[in-house]
Enzyme design. Structure first.
Site, PDB file in Angstrom:
ATOM      1  N   TYR A 199       0.849  -1.187   0.000  1.00 19.01           N
ATOM      2  CA  TYR A 199       0.000   0.000   0.000  1.00 19.01           C
ATOM      3  C   TYR A 199       0.886   1.238   0.000  1.00 19.01           C
ATOM      4  O   TYR A 199       1.870   1.306   0.740  1.00 19.01           O
ATOM      5  CB  TYR A 199      -0.894   0.006   1.245  1.00 19.01           C
ATOM      6  CG  TYR A 199      -1.757   1.236   1.398  1.00 19.01           C
ATOM      7  CD1 TYR A 199      -2.831   1.464   0.538  1.00 19.01           C
ATOM      8  CD2 TYR A 199      -1.509   2.168   2.406  1.00 19.01           C
ATOM      9  CE1 TYR A 199      -3.632   2.599   0.686  1.00 19.01           C
ATOM     10  CE2 TYR A 199      -2.310   3.294   2.568  1.00 19.01           C
ATOM     11  CZ  TYR A 199      -3.364   3.506   1.704  1.00 19.01           C
ATOM     12  OH  TYR A 199      -4.158   4.619   1.847  1.00 19.01           O
ATOM     13  N   ASP A 219       9.247   2.829  -0.241  1.00 15.78           N
ATOM     14  CA  ASP A 219       8.216   3.445   0.590  1.00 15.78           C
ATOM     15  C   ASP A 219       8.485   3.029   2.038  1.00 15.78           C
ATOM     16  O   ASP A 219       8.090   1.960   2.470  1.00 15.78           O
ATOM     17  CB  ASP A 219       6.829   3.004   0.119  1.00 15.78           C
ATOM     18  CG  ASP A 219       5.718   3.666   0.921  1.00 15.78           C
ATOM     19  OD1 ASP A 219       6.017   4.223   1.994  1.00 15.78           O
ATOM     20  OD2 ASP A 219       4.555   3.608   0.478  1.00 15.78           O
ATOM     21  N   LYS A 269       4.383   8.886   8.780  1.00 15.60           N
ATOM     22  CA  LYS A 269       4.084   8.336  10.112  1.00 15.60           C
ATOM     23  C   LYS A 269       5.050   8.817  11.219  1.00 15.60           C
ATOM     24  O   LYS A 269       4.892   9.914  11.708  1.00 15.60           O
ATOM     25  CB  LYS A 269       3.978   6.819  10.015  1.00 15.60           C
ATOM     26  CG  LYS A 269       2.795   6.434   9.096  1.00 15.60           C
ATOM     27  CD  LYS A 269       2.295   5.033   9.213  1.00 15.60           C
ATOM     28  CE  LYS A 269       0.948   4.876   8.534  1.00 15.60           C
ATOM     29  NZ  LYS A 269       0.967   4.305   7.192  1.00 15.60           N
TER      30      LYS A 269
HETATM   31  C1  LIG Z   1       0.374   4.806   5.794  1.00 15.27           C
HETATM   32  C2  LIG Z   1       1.129   4.521   4.554  1.00 15.27           C
HETATM   33  C3  LIG Z   1       1.061   5.369   3.434  1.00 15.27           C
HETATM   34  C4  LIG Z   1       0.104   6.506   3.351  1.00 15.27           C
HETATM   35  O1  LIG Z   1       0.366   7.497   4.271  1.00 15.27           O
HETATM   36  P1  LIG Z   1      -0.836   8.511   4.664  1.00 15.27           P
HETATM   37  O2  LIG Z   1      -0.176   9.492   5.566  1.00 15.27           O
HETATM   38  O3  LIG Z   1      -1.876   7.671   5.336  1.00 15.27           O
HETATM   39  O4  LIG Z   1      -1.345   9.090   3.402  1.00 15.27           O
HETATM   40  C5  LIG Z   1       1.890   5.098   2.357  1.00 15.27           C
HETATM   41  N1  LIG Z   1       2.725   4.053   2.365  1.00 15.27           N
HETATM   42  C6  LIG Z   1       2.809   3.224   3.416  1.00 15.27           C
HETATM   43  C7  LIG Z   1       3.783   2.083   3.375  1.00 15.27           C
HETATM   44  C8  LIG Z   1       1.998   3.416   4.528  1.00 15.27           C
HETATM   45  O5  LIG Z   1       2.058   2.555   5.551  1.00 15.27           O
END
Ligand SMILES: *Cc1c(COP(=O)(O)O)cnc(C)c1O
Length: 429
Positions: A154, A242, A268
């Site tokens: 994701y 990511d 995060k």
């Molecule tokens: C949470 C998350 C996102 C998205 O971040 P948001 O601040 O919720 O838009 C993207 N990539 C990963 C791996 C995530 O865990």
């Protein structure tokens, strides 16, 4: 802190229930993010009002050991006194100017200290925003259109990356010509190779969660990330890590330091609980961004003083932390669960990467990709989740999410958790 109560089936959540009833009249589905709905575990969402350390407290004054931690964000626990006080001081001086501010520089330096591959970076307001900006940048930089991603990973709700594929590259061939997104199986080098053989000259970037967290925890198998670095180099495609979850989760930095990707996404943890996204990488790519280059990306709230200060304070504390503490707690939890598993002979698989874990209701002895993950019994997870929350333990409200440990968790909280888990399997298996 509040003690975990005795094993119980009663769970007074009347205020949460009332609030939810009210919320659904005004907010879509009662929530501002679908992951907060408890619909996957057949329960009413809990309304939290306070959090201290590893404990969160709901509107009915029930307390819980928090293993969600705002989806991994609150690695220092809730309401860190020092951070809260410093933020209060800054709030008195001004919330936002929409202009340059000293904290942006200090924040950027700390990020670069953690991530060697980042020469220049830009701060945005969410992981989603960072990913979509990085994708735009990679496409403009390479003058190519296709993005390769992995099934079950994701990257925020970016249109082109919401494609789950549901199936692998092998069965998608017909669609790929039209589509800009190629979906490969996680940990499957052969599929990535096949994709590059066919579309190598059209692939702008490969984006990957170096440790997958958003299908439950799935670890990269030996050599997978290294292989991605090599094949993207060979075809001159951009490699994007990511690290929104993994950044500063296992060390002061991330997995990028070992694999040297071209662009790194953070989020995060680096905002210390306030909204944030970051993308950064080599200068020759990042300098393609406006005002230096032709790729546009902007933001009213990007790098605002409060978020930047929250990030600075969090990162400065993390710099002095001993991450092996988290790892050791993770190991204790894992050993405890393994003992319970063999004692009660239950079909569970505990998958852990350091302080990040998922208890899969799955009888596999290895989980490598989305196909393995979805064999899990979500009904059994839901039953387990409800028993735990009734007994003061808050796990992710879905089988396909990661749980986390914070520096405020300790042996006593972990052993309480193991007692409740054991009680569950003793009672129902
Ligand atoms: C949470 C998350 C996102 C998205 O971040 P948001 O601040 O919720 O838009 C993207 N990539 C990963 C791996 C995530 O865990």
């Amino acid at each position: 802190m509040n003690e975990t109560k005795q094993i119980k089936n009663e769970h007074q959540i009347n205020k949460s229930k009332e609030l939810y009833k009210e919320a659904i009249k005004h907010l879509v589905g009662g929530v501002n993010s679908p992951a907060r709905s408890f619909n996957k575990v057949n329960y009413d969402p809990i309304y939290f009002k306070e959090g201290y350390g590893a404990i969160v407290i709901d509107e009915d004054n029930n307390s819980y050991i928090d293993y969600v931690l705002a989806w991994g964000t609150m690695i220092l626990g809730h309401s860190n006194e020092y951070i809260v006080n410093e933020l209060k001081n800054q709030l008195n001086k001004g919330i936002h100017f929409g202009a340059c501010h000293y904290y942006e520089i200090e924040f950027a330096k700390l990020i670069k200290e953690g991530f060697r591959s980042i020469e220049k970076l830009r701060v945005v307001n969410s992981g989603t925003e960072a990913v979509l900006s990085a994708i735009r940048l990679a496409k403009n930089y390479t003058k190519r259109k296709k993005i390769l991603k992995f099934e079950g990973n994701y990257h925020g709700h970016v249109d082109s990356l919401l494609v789950k594929g549901g199936s692998s590259i092998l069965t998608q061939e017909l669609n790929i010509k039209e589509q800009e997104t190629i979906v490969c199986e996680y940990n499957n080098k052969e599929e990535v190779e096949l994709a590059f053989n066919k579309y190598g000259e059209e692939i702008a970037a490969v984006i990957v969660e170096p440790v997958a967290g958003n299908m439950g925890v799935v670890k990269p198998t030996n050599g997978f990330l290294k292989f991605l670095r090599e094949i993207t180099k060979k075809y001159q495609a951009i490699l994007i890590f990511d690290e929104v979850i993994t950044g500063f989760r296992f060390c002061f930095g991330g997995l990028s330091n070992e694999y040297d990707p071209d662009i790194i996404i953070l989020g995060k943890i680096v905002g210390g609980g306030l909204p944030i996204g970051v993308y950064g990488g080599k200068s020759y790519i990042m300098d393609e961004l406006a005002p230096l280059g032709q790729t546009f990306q902007a933001g009213t709230f990007s790098g605002n003083p409060i978020t930047m200060l929250s990030g600075i304070l969090t990162l400065n504390i993390l710099k002095s932390k001993n991450y092996s503490y988290l790892e050791e707690l993770g190991e204790i939890l894992e050993n405890g669960i393994k003992t319970i598993k063999s004692k009660y002979n239950v079909d569970i698989f505990f998958n852990r990467y350091k302080s990040m874990w998922t208890l899969f209701f799955n009888n596999s002895n290895e989980i490598r990709n989305y196909k393995d993950v979805i064999k899990s019994d979500t009904g059994k997870y839901a039953d387990f989740f409800r028993f735990l929350i009734k007994n003061g333990i808050y796990l992710p409200p879905s089988q396909f999410e990661a749980a986390f440990l914070s520096f405020e968790h300790n042996m006593s909280l972990v052993s309480k958790t193991l007692d409740i888990i054991e009680e569950y399997f003793k009672k129902y298996y």
